[in-house]
Design a protein around this motif. Sequence first.
Motif, PDB file in Angstrom:
ATOM      1  N   ALA A 231       0.827  -1.207   0.000  1.00 65.37           N
ATOM      2  CA  ALA A 231       0.000   0.000   0.000  1.00 65.37           C
ATOM      3  C   ALA A 231       0.863   1.260   0.000  1.00 65.37           C
ATOM      4  O   ALA A 231       0.465   2.292  -0.574  1.00 65.37           O
ATOM      5  CB  ALA A 231      -0.926  -0.001   1.210  1.00 65.37           C
ATOM      6  N   LEU A 232       2.030   1.184   0.617  1.00 65.71           N
ATOM      7  CA  LEU A 232       2.949   2.320   0.666  1.00 65.71           C
ATOM      8  C   LEU A 232       3.865   2.388  -0.557  1.00 65.71           C
ATOM      9  O   LEU A 232       4.763   3.229  -0.609  1.00 65.71           O
ATOM     10  CB  LEU A 232       3.813   2.235   1.933  1.00 65.71           C
ATOM     11  N   LYS A 233       3.655   1.505  -1.538  1.00 65.85           N
ATOM     12  CA  LYS A 233       4.499   1.414  -2.736  1.00 65.85           C
ATOM     13  C   LYS A 233       5.936   1.056  -2.379  1.00 65.85           C
ATOM     14  O   LYS A 233       6.893   1.492  -3.024  1.00 65.85           O
ATOM     15  CB  LYS A 233       4.483   2.740  -3.515  1.00 65.85           C
ATOM     16  N   ILE A 280       5.363  -0.277  13.421  1.00 63.83           N
ATOM     17  CA  ILE A 280       4.165   0.550  13.270  1.00 63.83           C
ATOM     18  C   ILE A 280       4.537   2.006  13.042  1.00 63.83           C
ATOM     19  O   ILE A 280       3.959   2.694  12.180  1.00 63.83           O
ATOM     20  CB  ILE A 280       3.256   0.415  14.510  1.00 63.83           C
ATOM     21  N   LEU A 281       5.519   2.490  13.794  1.00 63.83           N
ATOM     22  CA  LEU A 281       5.976   3.869  13.630  1.00 63.83           C
ATOM     23  C   LEU A 281       6.485   4.098  12.214  1.00 63.83           C
ATOM     24  O   LEU A 281       6.204   5.127  11.585  1.00 63.83           O
ATOM     25  CB  LEU A 281       7.076   4.182  14.654  1.00 63.83           C
ATOM     26  N   GLY A 282       7.223   3.118  11.690  1.00 57.97           N
ATOM     27  CA  GLY A 282       7.727   3.217  10.326  1.00 57.97           C
ATOM     28  C   GLY A 282       6.610   3.187   9.302  1.00 57.97           C
ATOM     29  O   GLY A 282       6.660   3.891   8.280  1.00 57.97           O
ATOM     30  N   SER A 283       5.570   2.403   9.564  1.00 59.49           N
ATOM     31  CA  SER A 283       4.433   2.329   8.642  1.00 59.49           C
ATOM     32  C   SER A 283       3.653   3.637   8.626  1.00 59.49           C
ATOM     33  O   SER A 283       3.240   4.123   7.572  1.00 59.49           O
ATOM     34  CB  SER A 283       3.505   1.175   9.049  1.00 59.49           C
ATOM     35  N   VAL A 284       3.456   4.224   9.788  1.00 61.30           N
ATOM     36  CA  VAL A 284       2.704   5.480   9.889  1.00 61.30           C
ATOM     37  C   VAL A 284       3.448   6.624   9.211  1.00 61.30           C
ATOM     38  O   VAL A 284       2.836   7.503   8.585  1.00 61.30           O
ATOM     39  CB  VAL A 284       2.424   5.814  11.370  1.00 61.30           C
ATOM     40  N   SER A 287       8.391   5.221   6.628  1.00 63.08           N
ATOM     41  CA  SER A 287       9.841   5.110   6.740  1.00 63.08           C
ATOM     42  C   SER A 287      10.262   3.656   6.636  1.00 63.08           C
ATOM     43  O   SER A 287      10.075   2.879   7.583  1.00 63.08           O
ATOM     44  CB  SER A 287      10.317   5.710   8.072  1.00 63.08           C
ATOM     45  N   ILE A 288      10.867   3.291   5.520  1.00 64.93           N
ATOM     46  CA  ILE A 288      11.321   1.913   5.357  1.00 64.93           C
ATOM     47  C   ILE A 288      12.466   1.597   6.319  1.00 64.93           C
ATOM     48  O   ILE A 288      12.619   0.461   6.762  1.00 64.93           O
ATOM     49  CB  ILE A 288      11.749   1.637   3.891  1.00 64.93           C
ATOM     50  N   SER A 289      13.249   2.628   6.677  1.00 65.22           N
ATOM     51  CA  SER A 289      14.350   2.411   7.617  1.00 65.22           C
ATOM     52  C   SER A 289      13.839   1.939   8.969  1.00 65.22           C
ATOM     53  O   SER A 289      14.372   0.984   9.559  1.00 65.22           O
ATOM     54  CB  SER A 289      15.156   3.710   7.791  1.00 65.22           C
ATOM     55  N   LEU A 290      12.782   2.582   9.474  1.00 66.08           N
ATOM     56  CA  LEU A 290      12.216   2.184  10.754  1.00 66.08           C
ATOM     57  C   LEU A 290      11.595   0.790  10.666  1.00 66.08           C
ATOM     58  O   LEU A 290      11.706  -0.007  11.608  1.00 66.08           O
ATOM     59  CB  LEU A 290      11.170   3.196  11.212  1.00 66.08           C
ATOM     60  N   GLY A 294      12.736  -2.206  13.009  1.00 67.46           N
ATOM     61  CA  GLY A 294      11.771  -2.899  13.851  1.00 67.46           C
ATOM     62  C   GLY A 294      11.722  -4.385  13.569  1.00 67.46           C
ATOM     63  O   GLY A 294      11.647  -5.213  14.487  1.00 67.46           O
ATOM     64  N   SER A 295      11.787  -4.731  12.293  1.00 70.75           N
ATOM     65  CA  SER A 295      11.802  -6.141  11.906  1.00 70.75           C
ATOM     66  C   SER A 295      13.033  -6.839  12.471  1.00 70.75           C
ATOM     67  O   SER A 295      12.958  -7.987  12.916  1.00 70.75           O
ATOM     68  CB  SER A 295      11.771  -6.251  10.380  1.00 70.75           C
ATOM     69  N   SER A 296      14.146  -6.152  12.482  1.00 75.69           N
ATOM     70  CA  SER A 296      15.390  -6.720  13.021  1.00 75.69           C
ATOM     71  C   SER A 296      15.302  -6.942  14.521  1.00 75.69           C
ATOM     72  O   SER A 296      15.784  -7.952  15.052  1.00 75.69           O
ATOM     73  CB  SER A 296      16.573  -5.787  12.699  1.00 75.69           C
ATOM     74  N   ILE A 297      14.682  -5.988  15.229  1.00 69.60           N
ATOM     75  CA  ILE A 297      14.552  -6.110  16.684  1.00 69.60           C
ATOM     76  C   ILE A 297      13.673  -7.300  17.057  1.00 69.60           C
ATOM     77  O   ILE A 297      14.011  -8.082  17.956  1.00 69.60           O
ATOM     78  CB  ILE A 297      13.972  -4.811  17.283  1.00 69.60           C
ATOM     79  N   THR A 298      12.549  -7.451  16.364  1.00 68.95           N
ATOM     80  CA  THR A 298      11.679  -8.595  16.661  1.00 68.95           C
ATOM     81  C   THR A 298      12.377  -9.910  16.330  1.00 68.95           C
ATOM     82  O   THR A 298      12.175 -10.921  17.010  1.00 68.95           O
ATOM     83  CB  THR A 298      10.361  -8.515  15.873  1.00 68.95           C
ATOM     84  N   SER A 299      13.206  -9.891  15.300  1.00 71.76           N
ATOM     85  CA  SER A 299      13.937 -11.090  14.915  1.00 71.76           C
ATOM     86  C   SER A 299      14.892 -11.538  16.017  1.00 71.76           C
ATOM     87  O   SER A 299      15.085 -12.736  16.247  1.00 71.76           O
ATOM     88  CB  SER A 299      14.728 -10.835  13.626  1.00 71.76           C
ATOM     89  N   ALA A 300      15.497 -10.564  16.698  1.00 69.38           N
ATOM     90  CA  ALA A 300      16.420 -10.895  17.781  1.00 69.38           C
ATOM     91  C   ALA A 300      15.724 -11.742  18.839  1.00 69.38           C
ATOM     92  O   ALA A 300      16.331 -12.637  19.439  1.00 69.38           O
ATOM     93  CB  ALA A 300      16.972  -9.610  18.406  1.00 69.38           C
ATOM     94  N   ALA A 301      14.428 -11.481  19.035  1.00 64.44           N
ATOM     95  CA  ALA A 301      13.657 -12.273  19.992  1.00 64.44           C
ATOM     96  C   ALA A 301      13.233 -13.600  19.400  1.00 64.44           C
ATOM     97  O   ALA A 301      13.516 -14.665  19.960  1.00 64.44           O
ATOM     98  CB  ALA A 301      12.423 -11.476  20.436  1.00 64.44           C
TER      99      ALA A 301
END
Length: 388
Positions: A231-233, A280-284, A287-290, A294-301
């Motif tokens: 949706a964000l292209k 979510i912050l990146g989606s709002v 920001s693809i960087s965020l 965020g994806s990396s942080i969740t992966s660590a868990a």
Amino acid sequence: MMKKYVYPSLLVLALFTVTFAVNLQAPLYGVYAQESNVGSVAVTIAFAAYVAGLLPTLLFLGGLSDRVGRKGPIIISLVLGIAATALLVVSPSWASLFVARLLLGVGTGLATTSGAAYMTELVGENKAGTATVLVTSATSLGFGSGALATSFSLSLYGPTLLPVSYIVLFILGAVLIMASAMMPKTDKTKNLSLFRLPVFPSGTWVYGLAMMLSWATTGMIIAVVPLELKALKLDQWIGLVIFLGIFVGFLCQPLARKISSFKSLSLGLIFIPVGFFVIILGSVTSSISLILIGSSITSAASYGFLYLSALYEFGSRDPKNRARATAGLFIYAYAGFSIPVVLSGVLADLFGVIVAMKIFMLFITIVTVFISMLCFFKRKHSSFNVIK
């Protein structure tokens, strides 16, 4: 010498290939959905079909390799991965995606339970920790690399329903099927019932609940977050988002191995809500960087601290039933991997993807607090080991 290095390496490559096939088609979910003119709910249902194939396999065939040996289930898993991917090439549609994910679930269930036990037998019971690291490393890389490989192929050669990544799977899988047939029969089969339920070793429930929560977050990254990226292209980033959502966890495993399983559990519970909040912050903010961070942080868990410590705890607390204990762990994990994702798909169709993600954020925050409180009250009565 061959037994010491070559056979474990072949098993690592086989486990990687089986899991490589699982998310191989993720960047093309939207294409298959468009072919059948279906929405977000249908996409998440097809995604969850993987669990519909995997959970019965864990429930009823978690101890299969104890009866028939370890090699057979590994070979069957490779065959199923090739067949599922071939189906998507021959008949690209939502229905084919559903069946393919079902087959991939069965294959993963067979491979992960027999693979964990087989690796321990190949390297020796005294190196159970090493076996755990090898299995988690192979599967973590496999789960993440498939989507990235397809995204990379599509970016290089343009839109196609037969990306190079699929061809690589066909070739590598065929070679490994032949190689796996020549691997040694190191295990001693037991005259047990073919259908054996998983076991849940005493004291492992905390790890099970944490895995359930963390893999629910991973499921969102694989199935729901890509809908928002489209949706964000930003759909060209889907493969990398999924890859980082798994691969970073692999990078965290050496650290997880050096600390106690309780500390790994604690870090994982912190990273889950923090990482998804950043997504979510990146989606709002578009920001693809965020989103990548965020994806990396969740992966660590998900694939780092929690995956390694949970797999070790389940196996080491009942070493005589290692395959069935591994099945027990994945019952927890894949229950989380499917149910919240499908419900989020329903919410996405009703209220939009962002709203669905925010509701999921509220859910994981509440559950994380609940699990943390349980850990606090139970810690004095439980033992938490360092993975060796």
